[in-house]
Design a protein around this motif. Structure first.
Motif, short mmCIF file in Angstrom:
data_model
loop_
_atom_site.label_atom_id
_atom_site.label_comp_id
_atom_site.label_asym_id
_atom_site.label_seq_id
_atom_site.Cartn_x
_atom_site.Cartn_y
_atom_site.Cartn_z
N UNK A 1 38.76 43.43 52.48
CA UNK A 1 38.07 44.21 53.52
C UNK A 1 38.07 45.68 53.13
N UNK A 2 36.93 46.32 53.34
CA UNK A 2 36.76 47.72 52.97
C UNK A 2 36.44 48.56 54.21
N UNK A 3 37.06 49.72 54.29
CA UNK A 3 36.84 50.63 55.41
C UNK A 3 36.60 52.03 54.85
N UNK A 4 35.85 52.83 55.59
CA UNK A 4 35.62 54.22 55.18
C UNK A 4 35.46 55.08 56.41
N UNK A 5 36.08 56.25 56.38
CA UNK A 5 35.95 57.14 57.52
C UNK A 5 36.90 58.32 57.45
N UNK A 6 36.97 59.07 58.55
CA UNK A 6 37.79 60.27 58.64
C UNK A 6 39.13 59.91 59.27
N UNK A 7 40.20 60.34 58.63
CA UNK A 7 41.53 60.06 59.18
C UNK A 7 41.79 60.86 60.44
N UNK A 8 42.24 60.17 61.47
CA UNK A 8 42.83 60.75 62.66
C UNK A 8 44.21 60.12 62.82
N UNK A 9 45.04 60.72 63.64
CA UNK A 9 46.35 60.11 63.85
C UNK A 9 46.16 58.69 64.37
N UNK A 10 47.07 57.80 63.98
CA UNK A 10 46.97 56.41 64.41
C UNK A 10 47.12 56.30 65.92
N UNK A 11 46.31 55.45 66.52
CA UNK A 11 46.47 55.15 67.93
C UNK A 11 47.51 54.06 68.10
N UNK A 12 48.28 54.14 69.17
CA UNK A 12 49.38 53.21 69.37
C UNK A 12 49.30 52.59 70.77
N UNK B 1 41.37 64.66 59.16
CA UNK B 1 40.22 65.40 58.65
C UNK B 1 39.88 65.06 57.21
N UNK B 2 40.70 64.24 56.56
CA UNK B 2 40.40 63.79 55.21
C UNK B 2 39.54 62.52 55.28
N UNK B 3 38.50 62.47 54.49
CA UNK B 3 37.65 61.28 54.41
C UNK B 3 38.24 60.34 53.36
N UNK B 4 38.40 59.08 53.73
CA UNK B 4 39.03 58.13 52.82
C UNK B 4 38.26 56.80 52.79
N UNK B 5 38.45 56.10 51.70
CA UNK B 5 38.08 54.70 51.61
C UNK B 5 39.37 53.89 51.57
N UNK B 6 39.44 52.85 52.39
CA UNK B 6 40.65 52.03 52.44
C UNK B 6 40.26 50.58 52.20
N UNK B 7 40.97 49.95 51.29
CA UNK B 7 40.77 48.53 51.01
C UNK B 7 42.01 47.75 51.39
N UNK B 8 41.82 46.61 52.02
CA UNK B 8 42.93 45.72 52.40
C UNK B 8 42.73 44.42 51.66
N UNK B 9 43.75 43.98 50.91
CA UNK B 9 43.60 42.79 50.06
C UNK B 9 44.73 41.79 50.30
#
Length: 265
Positions: free
Chosen positions: A1-12, A257-265
């Protein structure tokens, strides 16, 4: 699974253990559901959380210009005793400051590594304690504005730290302490204007459990500016940190505020 977006603090979400979500504009990741899986993080750019421009992040997810002008990051955020909205005095935007400052605030004790004193809006309980990685917490006083909470925190700083030892917190080195007894010993140390609120405040102890399969014994912090690509097996979440099998920890909030790509494998 691939995700891309702007990091914000994690919601809990309050649960046992706490449920964590990394939320992007068009999708989200439930972190609890991907423990023990491989995670790839790639830093690709910036996007200021205030103006939305692709400008380098200065602090707290804001570019330099927004950090210096936005009422959301005034000095009274970090130092509540500097709040002036109750006097009708503007810092950057009085309408915003009245909205945030003139509402119920909680002064609390939290066990993160040692016992710390802190301030949060009542609406942010227990989110504030989750963000700090507290194992338990107790309210000292609930007061009607941020200024009163701030002067209370200042009065108690001689007795408790207002900082979290994040390394001890992540290694689960937690001080064993009776929060109820500590809280009961504090009334005489409170500012005179605050003392009437002490007896009115609920003194229940909150216990928090985090989704962690393995705490790190040695810690190395992931810095996206120096290491724009990282891959590791995720073993848990505590506070705003992702914990990896090799001892790497990633503070999501530091990289808002950092833009990232995240992959989950």
């Amino acid at each position: 699974m691939q995700y891309e977006g702007v990091l914000n603090k994690m919601q809990a979400e309050w649960n046992t253990p706490i449920e964590y979500y990394l939320v992007f504009k068009n999708n989200f990741i439930n972190i609890n559901q991907i423990l023990d899986r491989k995670l790839k993080i790639e830093f690709t750019g910036y996007e200021c959380l205030n103006c939305g421009q692709p400008k380098k992040i200065f602090r707290q997810g804001f570019c330099y210009d927004c950090f210096m002008s936005s009422p959301a990051v005034g000095d009274w955020i970090m130092r509540p005793e500097l709040s002036t909205a109750h006097l009708g005095i503007e810092d950057r935007n009085l309408t915003y400051e009245r909205k945030v400052q003139l509402q119920p605030h909680i002064v609390y004790l939290a066990v993160t590594s040692d016992v710390k004193v802190g301030v949060t809006r009542k609406t942010q309980v227990p989110t504030r304690w989750i963000d700090q990685g507290a194992s338990k917490a107790i309210e000292i006083v609930e007061v009607p504005n941020r200024y009163l909470a701030g002067i209370t925190e200042v009065a108690l700083k001689n007795s408790f730290t207002d900082k979290t030892n994040w390394r001890k917190m992540l290694q689960n080195e937690i001080l064993d302490v009776n929060l109820q007894e500590l809280r009961d010993s504090l009334k005489s140390k409170l500012p005179t204007d605050v003392q009437p609120y002490f007896a009115q405040t609920d003194s229940s102890i909150f216990n928090l459990e985090y989704p962690v399969l393995q705490f790190p014994s040695k810690i190395k912090s992931l810095n996206l500016d120096k290491t724009p690509f990282f891959e590791g097996t995720i073993k848990g979440v505590k506070g705003q940190y992702l914990l990896f099998e090799d001892g790497t920890v990633f503070n999501v909030r530091t990289y808002e505020g950092y833009v990232v790509k995240i992959g989950v494998f």
